[in-house]
Design a protein around this motif. Structure first.
Motif, PDB file in Angstrom:
ATOM      1  N   VAL A 218       2.503 -17.095   2.756  1.00  0.00           N
ATOM      2  CA  VAL A 218       2.525 -15.811   3.461  1.00  0.00           C
ATOM      3  C   VAL A 218       3.958 -15.394   3.779  1.00  0.00           C
ATOM      4  CG1 VAL A 218       1.816 -14.614   5.578  1.00  0.00           C
ATOM      5  CG2 VAL A 218       0.246 -16.197   4.441  1.00  0.00           C
ATOM      6  N   ASP A 219       4.805 -16.352   4.075  1.00  0.00           N
ATOM      7  CA  ASP A 219       6.197 -16.044   4.430  1.00  0.00           C
ATOM      8  C   ASP A 219       6.953 -15.390   3.282  1.00  0.00           C
ATOM      9  OD1 ASP A 219       6.058 -17.034   7.057  1.00  0.00           O
ATOM     10  OD2 ASP A 219       6.324 -19.087   6.336  1.00  0.00           O
ATOM     11  N   ASN A 220       6.471 -15.554   2.063  1.00  0.00           N
ATOM     12  CA  ASN A 220       7.160 -14.976   0.897  1.00  0.00           C
ATOM     13  C   ASN A 220       6.506 -13.693   0.395  1.00  0.00           C
ATOM     14  OD1 ASN A 220       8.940 -17.192   0.857  1.00  0.00           O
ATOM     15  ND2 ASN A 220       7.501 -18.411  -0.359  1.00  0.00           N
ATOM     16  N   TRP A 221       5.469 -13.243   1.089  1.00  0.00           N
ATOM     17  CA  TRP A 221       4.781 -12.031   0.656  1.00  0.00           C
ATOM     18  C   TRP A 221       5.593 -10.784   0.971  1.00  0.00           C
ATOM     19  CZ3 TRP A 221      -0.983 -12.679   2.584  1.00  0.00           C
ATOM     20  CH2 TRP A 221      -1.615 -13.681   1.822  1.00  0.00           C
ATOM     21  N   SER A 222       5.397  -9.771   0.139  1.00  0.00           N
ATOM     22  CA  SER A 222       5.950  -8.443   0.413  1.00  0.00           C
ATOM     23  C   SER A 222       4.862  -7.427   0.121  1.00  0.00           C
ATOM     24  CB  SER A 222       7.181  -8.167  -0.452  1.00  0.00           C
ATOM     25  OG  SER A 222       7.615  -6.828  -0.266  1.00  0.00           O
ATOM     26  N   ILE A 223       4.408  -6.737   1.143  1.00  0.00           N
ATOM     27  CA  ILE A 223       3.307  -5.787   0.971  1.00  0.00           C
ATOM     28  C   ILE A 223       3.734  -4.594   0.138  1.00  0.00           C
ATOM     29  CG2 ILE A 223       3.739  -4.387   3.035  1.00  0.00           C
ATOM     30  CD1 ILE A 223       0.689  -4.411   3.509  1.00  0.00           C
ATOM     31  N   SER A 224       5.038  -4.368   0.051  1.00  0.00           N
ATOM     32  CA  SER A 224       5.543  -3.237  -0.749  1.00  0.00           C
ATOM     33  C   SER A 224       5.322  -3.460  -2.243  1.00  0.00           C
ATOM     34  CB  SER A 224       7.028  -3.003  -0.464  1.00  0.00           C
ATOM     35  OG  SER A 224       7.791  -4.153  -0.780  1.00  0.00           O
ATOM     36  N   ASP A 225       4.950  -4.692  -2.627  1.00  0.00           N
ATOM     37  CA  ASP A 225       4.649  -4.966  -4.039  1.00  0.00           C
ATOM     38  C   ASP A 225       3.305  -4.367  -4.464  1.00  0.00           C
ATOM     39  OD1 ASP A 225       6.988  -6.398  -4.181  1.00  0.00           O
ATOM     40  OD2 ASP A 225       6.033  -8.362  -3.946  1.00  0.00           O
ATOM     41  N   LEU A 226       2.516  -3.940  -3.500  1.00  0.00           N
ATOM     42  CA  LEU A 226       1.180  -3.430  -3.791  1.00  0.00           C
ATOM     43  C   LEU A 226       1.170  -1.906  -3.855  1.00  0.00           C
ATOM     44  CD1 LEU A 226      -0.956  -5.712  -1.433  1.00  0.00           C
ATOM     45  CD2 LEU A 226      -0.352  -6.096  -3.826  1.00  0.00           C
ATOM     46  N   SER A 227       0.259  -1.380  -4.639  1.00  0.00           N
ATOM     47  CA  SER A 227       0.106   0.078  -4.756  1.00  0.00           C
ATOM     48  C   SER A 227      -0.529   0.636  -3.484  1.00  0.00           C
ATOM     49  CB  SER A 227      -0.773   0.411  -5.959  1.00  0.00           C
ATOM     50  OG  SER A 227      -2.104  -0.021  -5.723  1.00  0.00           O
ATOM     51  N   PRO A 228      -0.329   1.919  -3.180  1.00  0.00           N
ATOM     52  CA  PRO A 228      -0.963   2.533  -1.998  1.00  0.00           C
ATOM     53  C   PRO A 228      -2.483   2.398  -2.002  1.00  0.00           C
ATOM     54  CG  PRO A 228       0.765   3.956  -2.866  1.00  0.00           C
ATOM     55  CD  PRO A 228       0.602   2.836  -3.855  1.00  0.00           C
ATOM     56  N   ASP A 229      -3.101   2.467  -3.178  1.00  0.00           N
ATOM     57  CA  ASP A 229      -4.559   2.336  -3.248  1.00  0.00           C
ATOM     58  C   ASP A 229      -5.022   0.954  -2.805  1.00  0.00           C
ATOM     59  OD1 ASP A 229      -4.879   4.913  -4.109  1.00  0.00           O
ATOM     60  OD2 ASP A 229      -5.094   4.402  -6.243  1.00  0.00           O
ATOM     61  N   LYS A 230      -4.296  -0.080  -3.244  1.00  0.00           N
ATOM     62  CA  LYS A 230      -4.671  -1.440  -2.852  1.00  0.00           C
ATOM     63  C   LYS A 230      -4.464  -1.645  -1.348  1.00  0.00           C
ATOM     64  CE  LYS A 230      -3.931  -3.720  -7.310  1.00  0.00           C
ATOM     65  NZ  LYS A 230      -3.102  -4.678  -8.078  1.00  0.00           N
ATOM     66  N   ILE A 231      -3.361  -1.103  -0.838  1.00  0.00           N
ATOM     67  CA  ILE A 231      -3.100  -1.226   0.599  1.00  0.00           C
ATOM     68  C   ILE A 231      -4.203  -0.525   1.392  1.00  0.00           C
ATOM     69  CG2 ILE A 231      -1.533  -0.567   2.466  1.00  0.00           C
ATOM     70  CD1 ILE A 231       0.787  -0.953   0.492  1.00  0.00           C
ATOM     71  N   SER A 232      -4.609   0.640   0.906  1.00  0.00           N
ATOM     72  CA  SER A 232      -5.680   1.377   1.578  1.00  0.00           C
ATOM     73  C   SER A 232      -6.989   0.594   1.565  1.00  0.00           C
ATOM     74  CB  SER A 232      -5.883   2.734   0.888  1.00  0.00           C
ATOM     75  OG  SER A 232      -6.965   3.434   1.455  1.00  0.00           O
ATOM     76  N   ASN A 233      -7.319  -0.044   0.448  1.00  0.00           N
ATOM     77  CA  ASN A 233      -8.539  -0.854   0.369  1.00  0.00           C
ATOM     78  C   ASN A 233      -8.487  -2.044   1.319  1.00  0.00           C
ATOM     79  OD1 ASN A 233      -9.627   0.838  -1.563  1.00  0.00           O
ATOM     80  ND2 ASN A 233      -9.064  -0.462  -3.306  1.00  0.00           N
ATOM     81  N   ILE A 234      -7.320  -2.675   1.405  1.00  0.00           N
ATOM     82  CA  ILE A 234      -7.153  -3.818   2.305  1.00  0.00           C
ATOM     83  C   ILE A 234      -7.316  -3.371   3.753  1.00  0.00           C
ATOM     84  CG2 ILE A 234      -5.471  -5.480   3.202  1.00  0.00           C
ATOM     85  CD1 ILE A 234      -4.369  -5.565   0.250  1.00  0.00           C
ATOM     86  N   GLU A 235      -6.703  -2.249   4.105  1.00  0.00           N
ATOM     87  CA  GLU A 235      -6.849  -1.716   5.460  1.00  0.00           C
ATOM     88  C   GLU A 235      -8.309  -1.437   5.777  1.00  0.00           C
ATOM     89  OE1 GLU A 235      -4.479   1.693   6.299  1.00  0.00           O
ATOM     90  OE2 GLU A 235      -2.594   0.764   5.707  1.00  0.00           O
ATOM     91  N   ALA A 236      -9.013  -0.843   4.811  1.00  0.00           N
ATOM     92  CA  ALA A 236     -10.424  -0.516   5.018  1.00  0.00           C
ATOM     93  C   ALA A 236     -11.244  -1.777   5.260  1.00  0.00           C
ATOM     94  CB  ALA A 236     -10.962   0.246   3.812  1.00  0.00           C
ATOM     95  N   ASP A 237     -11.001  -2.814   4.456  1.00  0.00           N
ATOM     96  CA  ASP A 237     -11.732  -4.067   4.638  1.00  0.00           C
ATOM     97  C   ASP A 237     -11.457  -4.658   6.020  1.00  0.00           C
ATOM     98  OD1 ASP A 237     -12.579  -3.632   2.074  1.00  0.00           O
ATOM     99  OD2 ASP A 237     -11.554  -5.350   1.184  1.00  0.00           O
ATOM    100  N   CYS A 238     -10.202  -4.603   6.455  1.00  0.00           N
ATOM    101  CA  CYS A 238      -9.838  -5.107   7.788  1.00  0.00           C
ATOM    102  C   CYS A 238     -10.546  -4.300   8.872  1.00  0.00           C
ATOM    103  CB  CYS A 238      -8.332  -5.037   8.000  1.00  0.00           C
ATOM    104  SG  CYS A 238      -7.362  -6.154   6.968  1.00  0.00           S
TER     105      CYS A 238
END
Length: 458
Positions: free
Chosen positions: A285-305
């Protein structure tokens, strides 16, 4: 002559038993503890039948046809119905709590230490096998691959840990966000994700001029809390991560006006965020960067949360309404459970003038996310989510087990030292072993006292 000798021996044995009730109690209680260790691979099911996986060696020739048969295991070897379990556990608690037997008053505390002695030797192998051994993975795969997931079996398996790569799918199912029918799943998730996107656009992605004063203040508080969320994990300091947290929390608060936003709910989003991001990001997790993901994927992750948080808190609504009465009620029950399990600690805390509410409120409010290392949280939440609607009640026993991990240390501290110790518990170096120990004790105590609720009466 032999008969006389045998009779004499019998009399001595009987006399010895009468004069050593404690040794008899030790034997009975240790047997319970030994059996509890065997139950940790399973979970208490309706009718008090405990399901555990078979101990047969894995037959690699049959990998394509994994069996879902479970062996029934009871707390006592001669049990042939579930009623035997309830009766045996109730008798065990009664013998320990008999007010006429002073010698037994502290027996529960001293005897529970045997759980640690019994399991330390096998704890590493158990933890290594619990969530990732091939047999369990096969069982998860079999359950998840069916046209309709049998949720009862999924709850059984998940209680002892979920393989990390299966966690996103399992959590969605456990929380009722994803339907158990696989034919409907994709369509339902797509619709729910679009619904979240519409809500976020309607409530969050608007100028402040369109918000009420209360909504502006609430958004400001969320914006202050997001940077403070899990501060020791650098991933959560990323601006985009904090923006996603803010959007999820504000949208949830607007859609749930009975509680609105309450500090602590920000912590509850973080396990979901990490688990659902793990579908797209590899490594630590310490090496993750959320900016590597597309806006659509980020939106889906937010929705699931968002939807998983909503479903989780549905069963704990009064934990976050005005004055948080649900948490206050559970703190009181925690105090009673600790009093029954470890009377010396309970008495010492009371004599020092420390209220359980002063330290346990945060535990219930944030579900221990601030108390243990973040890399253990997902494993802990496997058990949380597997408990389903029974989670609030089971939290009491987890937190009692958590507190009494340090029972010896607590007895040596005065009021100020107790406050400081309980605010900064020494869990930084905890591994899965310590967490499994907390859960095993919680399982044992819950099994005992749930079958004998009158023992918790004041």
């Amino acid at each position: 002559m032999n008969n006389n000798s045998n009779q004499s021996s019998d009399r001595e044995e009987n006399h010895s038993k009468k004069e050593n009730p404690i040794s008899t109690l030790d034997s009975r209680f240790n047997q319970t503890l030994r059996n509890v260790q065997g139950l940790l691979k399973g979970r208490s099911m309706p009718g008090k039948v405990l399901l555990t996986r078979r101990s047969n060696m894995l037959d690699h020739s049959k990998l394509q046809e994994p069996s879902l048969n479970y062996g029934r295991s009871f707390s006592f070897n001669d049990a042939d119905t579930s009623d035997h379990i309830a009766k045996a556990l109730e008798e065990e608690v009664e013998s320990l709590s008999n007010p006429n037997n002073n010698a037994n008053s502290n027996k529960l505390k001293s005897s529970t230490s045997n759980v640690e002695n019994l399991s330390k030797g096998a704890q590493k192998s158990v933890m290594g096998a619990r969530a990732t051994d091939s047999t369990r993975v096969m069982k998860f795969t079999k359950v998840l691959s069916g046209t309709t997931v049998i949720l009862e079996k999924l709850h059984e398996l998940a209680w002892s840990g979920v393989p990390p790569y299966m966690r996103p799918d399992v959590w969605r199912l456990l929380l009722g966000y994803a339907p158990s029918n696989s034919d409907r799943r994709e369509g339902v998730l797509r619709r729910k994700r679009l619904e979240y996107l519409d809500c976020a656009s309607q409530y969050y992605d608007i100028p402040d001029t369109e918000r009420s004063e209360d909504e502006i203040n609430m958004l400001r508080q969320i914006a202050v809390d997001c940077p403070r969320t899990v501060p020791d994990v650098s991933f959560f300091q990323q601006e985009q991560v904090q923006k996603s947290l803010e959007r999820i929390l504000y949208t949830w608060a607007i859609r749930h006006p009975a509680s609105g936003y309450v500090q602590g709910i920000n912590d509850l989003v973080t396990p979901f965020l990490v688990v659902f991001l793990s579908e797209y990001l590899d490594g630590s997790v310490d090496n993750w960067s959320i900016s590597d993901l597309s806006p659509d994927k980020i939106s889906n992750i937010e929705a699931d949360c968002y939807w998983c948080l909503s479903n989780l808190l549905e069963g704990m609504q009064d934990h976050y309404t005005f004055a948080q009465p649900g948490i206050q009620r559970l703190v009181f029950k925690l105090k009673e459970v600790v009093r029954r399990i470890d009377e010396p600690v309970s008495r010492h805390v009371e004599e020092q003038g420390l209220e359980f509410l002063q330290f346990a409120f945060r535990w219930f409010n944030c579900l221990l996310i601030r108390e243990i290392p973040f890399h253990l949280i997902s494993r802990l939440w496997d058990t949380y989510l597997a408990e389903g609607d029974a989670l609030p009640d089971f939290l009491v026993y987890i937190f009692a087990s958590f507190l009494l991990t340090w029972s010896d240390e607590l007895l040596k501290l005065d009021f100020q030292e107790l406050v400081m110790f309980l605010q900064h518990l020494p869990t930084n170096n905890w591994t899965h072993q310590e967490l499994e120990m907390v859960l095993s004790r919680a399982f044992m105590w819950h099994s005992m006292f749930k079958s004998s609720p009158r023992h918790l009466a004041s």
